[in-house]
Design a protein around this motif. Structure first.
Motif, short mmCIF file in Angstrom:
data_model
loop_
_atom_site.label_atom_id
_atom_site.label_comp_id
_atom_site.label_asym_id
_atom_site.label_seq_id
_atom_site.Cartn_x
_atom_site.Cartn_y
_atom_site.Cartn_z
N GLY A 85 55.65 19.00 29.77
CA GLY A 85 54.27 19.50 29.77
C GLY A 85 53.49 18.98 30.97
O GLY A 85 52.76 19.74 31.63
N GLY A 86 53.64 17.70 31.28
CA GLY A 86 52.97 17.12 32.45
C GLY A 86 53.45 17.74 33.75
O GLY A 86 52.66 18.00 34.67
N TYR A 87 54.76 17.98 33.83
CA TYR A 87 55.33 18.59 35.03
C TYR A 87 54.78 20.00 35.23
O TYR A 87 54.36 20.38 36.33
CB TYR A 87 56.86 18.62 34.93
N VAL A 88 54.75 20.78 34.16
CA VAL A 88 54.24 22.15 34.24
C VAL A 88 52.77 22.15 34.64
O VAL A 88 52.34 22.92 35.51
CB VAL A 88 54.45 22.90 32.90
N LEU A 89 51.97 21.29 34.03
CA LEU A 89 50.55 21.23 34.37
C LEU A 89 50.34 20.79 35.82
O LEU A 89 49.47 21.31 36.51
CB LEU A 89 49.81 20.29 33.42
N LYS A 91 52.32 21.35 38.32
CA LYS A 91 52.66 22.49 39.19
C LYS A 91 51.56 23.57 39.13
O LYS A 91 51.26 24.19 40.15
CB LYS A 91 54.01 23.11 38.78
N LEU A 92 50.97 23.74 37.98
CA LEU A 92 49.91 24.74 37.86
C LEU A 92 48.67 24.35 38.63
O LEU A 92 48.01 25.19 39.25
CB LEU A 92 49.53 24.95 36.38
N PHE A 93 48.34 23.07 38.62
CA PHE A 93 47.09 22.60 39.25
C PHE A 93 47.27 22.04 40.64
O PHE A 93 46.31 21.61 41.26
CB PHE A 93 46.39 21.60 38.35
N SER A 94 48.50 22.01 41.15
CA SER A 94 48.71 21.48 42.50
C SER A 94 48.25 22.51 43.53
O SER A 94 48.22 23.71 43.27
CB SER A 94 50.17 21.12 42.73
N ARG A 95 47.93 22.05 44.70
CA ARG A 95 47.40 22.93 45.74
C ARG A 95 48.53 23.54 46.57
O ARG A 95 48.29 24.43 47.36
CB ARG A 95 46.46 22.17 46.65
#
Length: 96
Positions: A85-89, A91-95
Motif C-alpha cells: 500500500g505504501g509503495y502504491v501510494l 508511486k501515485l503521489f511521486s512527481r
C-alpha cells in the motif's frame, strides 16, 4: 366639484395606505412563520447529522478494531499489505 374630486382622491389615498399596511403586516407575519419553520427544520437536520456522525464514528471504531485484530493474528501479511500500500501510494503521489 373640485372639493368632491379632492375628497375622492384623498379617500383613495387612505384606502391605498390601509391596503399597503395590511399587506406589510401579512408579509411580516409570513416572515415570522417562515423563520420559525426554518429553525425547526434546522434543528431536525442538526439532530440527523449528529446521529449520522455517531454512526460513522462507531463504524470507524469497528473497522479500526478489525484491522488491529487482523494485524495481531497475521502480522506478516499485515506488514506485506502495508508495504504494498505504501509503495502504491508513493508511486501515485511521486512527481516522476
Amino acid at each position: 366639484m373640485a372639493t368632491a374630486k379632492k375628497q375622492g382622491s384623498e379617500s383613495e389615498l387612505e384606502a391605498s395606505k390601509l391596503a399597503a399596511r395590511e399587506a406589510l403586516d401579512k408579509l411580516l407575519e409570513a416572515k415570522e412563520h417562515f423563520r420559525h419553520a426554518a429553525e425547526i427544520a434546522g434543528l431536525e437536520m442538526k439532530g440527523d447529522a449528529l446521529d449520522q456522525l455517531v454512526k460513522g464514528k462507531d463504524k470507524a471504531d469497528d473497522l479500526t478494531r478489525s484491522a488491529v485484530d487482523y494485524a495481531k493474528t497475521n502480522p506478516v501479511q499485515a506488514l506485506a499489505i502495508a508495504f504494498v500500500g505504501g509503495y502504491v501510494l508513493s508511486k501515485l503521489f511521486s512527481r516522476n
